[in-house]
Write an enzyme that holds these catalytic residues in place. Structure first.
Site, mmCIF file in Angstrom:
data_model
loop_
_atom_site.group_PDB
_atom_site.id
_atom_site.type_symbol
_atom_site.label_atom_id
_atom_site.label_comp_id
_atom_site.label_asym_id
_atom_site.label_seq_id
_atom_site.Cartn_x
_atom_site.Cartn_y
_atom_site.Cartn_z
ATOM 1 C CG HIS A 69 85.433 76.747 11.848
ATOM 2 N ND1 HIS A 69 84.116 76.367 12.514
ATOM 3 C CD2 HIS A 69 85.520 75.697 10.937
ATOM 4 C CE1 HIS A 69 83.563 75.156 11.756
ATOM 5 N NE2 HIS A 69 84.298 75.046 10.981
ATOM 6 C CG ASP A 187 82.221 71.740 10.817
ATOM 7 O OD1 ASP A 187 83.447 72.014 10.853
ATOM 8 O OD2 ASP A 187 81.221 71.847 10.198
ATOM 9 C CD GLU A 221 83.991 77.436 8.419
ATOM 10 O OE1 GLU A 221 84.168 76.915 7.142
ATOM 11 O OE2 GLU A 221 83.072 76.985 9.015
ATOM 12 C CD GLU A 222 79.841 75.920 10.642
ATOM 13 O OE1 GLU A 222 79.451 75.950 9.477
ATOM 14 O OE2 GLU A 222 80.347 74.866 11.225
ATOM 15 C CG ASP A 242 86.682 72.714 8.767
ATOM 16 O OD1 ASP A 242 85.812 72.145 9.571
ATOM 17 O OD2 ASP A 242 86.215 73.981 8.674
ATOM 18 C CG HIS A 322 76.813 71.560 9.287
ATOM 19 N ND1 HIS A 322 76.602 72.686 8.566
ATOM 20 C CD2 HIS A 322 78.183 71.603 9.811
ATOM 21 C CE1 HIS A 322 77.766 73.382 8.557
ATOM 22 N NE2 HIS A 322 78.781 72.924 9.067
HETATM 23 ZN ZN LIG Z 1 83.899 73.134 9.595
#
Ligand SMILES: [Zn+2]
Length: 346
Positions: A69, A187, A221-222, A242, A322
């Site tokens: 993603h 990410d 995706e998030e 991922d 994150h």
């Molecule tokens: Zn991810």
């Protein structure tokens, strides 16, 4: 196998430099489209704005799909305050302390951009002392201070900034001499650059694939529904590329490819995990198997949406996921090697 590390870094740098919070991925998709055109690989856009490239294989009825993603965390303007600051609403799940003090760009619906900084509503210890320290870091207590000489809501509106405008965090990308990559949004932009390079490698080396293989770059995706739709219908095996999450009490590593056995959506397909693990042993790829209690992937989204596919989840180990993230080129190269090896597996 010899990989061109500089080319992988080139893709990664470019991808990290184009902001793309979920819901605001048009520009990054254009960049990916341009790179796919250079590689001369067929692709199409899904209705939802994701991009799917296809490499034909000997068997076209049994297909494999790799996904990554390109959407990231970010925020949206929720409210313009009387003082001229902006209250934010988060896009994706993160801790507010991880964006405190971060530079950001606000893009209006007309494409105008403005810079600012994300601060708590009590940003100075000289003014609020312990209250500033102890203030709960929740979205309601965070705001954007625009780099403009303004002090009222009217002045902000005059600039053209509105509720609903996207707020993109500064990625602060750094490649260190010792092979570390530090940046926000590794990410899952690390995986997108790995997949782009994997396509290039397969084409440059005229590698014949046993199965038609799709590369699905998803864009939601998030927020939980990235690859929930439009999976190429002949897909039998779906591999979400991922991040792995190294950290205390985890088995993952910043120097290996991480293979997820189970996350919050349950166990991944055991047969696929066995194949991936055997390949790592056979090809001398550093790997770690791990279990993530607070994680879900595009494979989870696809299964929940009802797709009848076998799924796996692999990726580079991304520390402080994150937040301001970090990985190492070793992890990126190990992931790439596993993807190439799996692609040619009969
Ligand atoms: Zn991810």
């Amino acid at each position: 196998m010899i990989y061109d590390e500089e080319k992988i870094k080139y893709y990664l740098k470019n991808i990290l430099s184009i902001p793309s919070p979920s819901g605001f991925t048009g520009k990054i998709m254009d960049y990916i489209k341009d790179e796919l055109q250079i590689l001369n690989v067929p692709y199409f856009f899904t209705n939802k704005g994701a991009i799917i490239a296809t490499l034909k294989g000997k068997n076209d009825d049994y297909q494999r799909t790799f996904s990554a993603h390109v959407d990231t965390l970010g925020a949206m303007v929720k409210k313009i305050n009387a003082s001229g600051t902006l209250t934010i609403d988060p896009i994706g799940g993160y801790m507010m302390n991880s964006i405190e003090g971060e530079n950001c760009v606000i893009e209006t619906i007309n494409g105008k951009t403005f810079t600012g900084t994300i601060q708590s509503i009590k940003p100075s210890v000289h003014i609020d002392g312990n209250d500033a320290r102890e203030l709960k870091r929740i979205a309601e207590n965070m705001e954007v201070i625009l780099d403009e000489k303004i002090s009222s809501k009217q002045e902000v509106e005059k600039l053209g900034i509105n509720v609903g405008d996207f707020i993109c965090f500064d990625a602060r990308t750094l490649f260190t001499e010792k092979g570390f990559v530090k940046s926000r949004h590794l990410d899952d932009k690390a995986s997108v650059s790995i997949l782009l390079y994997a396509i290039k490698y397969i084409l440059d080396n005229n590698i014949e694939l046993p199965y038609t293989t799709n590369i699905y770059i998803s864009n939601y995706e998030e927020v939980g529904h990235g690859a929930s739709s439009a999976i190429p219908p002949k897909t039998k095996e779906f591999i979400s590329v991922d991040m792995g999450c190294p950290g205390p009490s985890q088995n993952s590593s910043e120097y290996s490819v991480c293979i997820c056995a189970k996350d919050s959506s349950g166990p991944y397909d055991l047969e696929m995990r066995k194949k991936l693990t055997s390949l790592c042993i056979q090809e001398n790829i550093d790997y770690k198997i791990d279990v993530y209690p607070h994680y879900g992937s595009d494979a989870s989204a696809a299964l929940r949406a009802g797709w009848d596919i076998k799924t796996a989840l692999i990726g580079a180990g991304i520390f402080a996921s994150h937040g301001y993230e970090r990985t190492h080129m070793d992890s990126i190269l190990a992931t790439l090697h596993l993807i190439i090896s799996y692609s040619i597996l009969e």
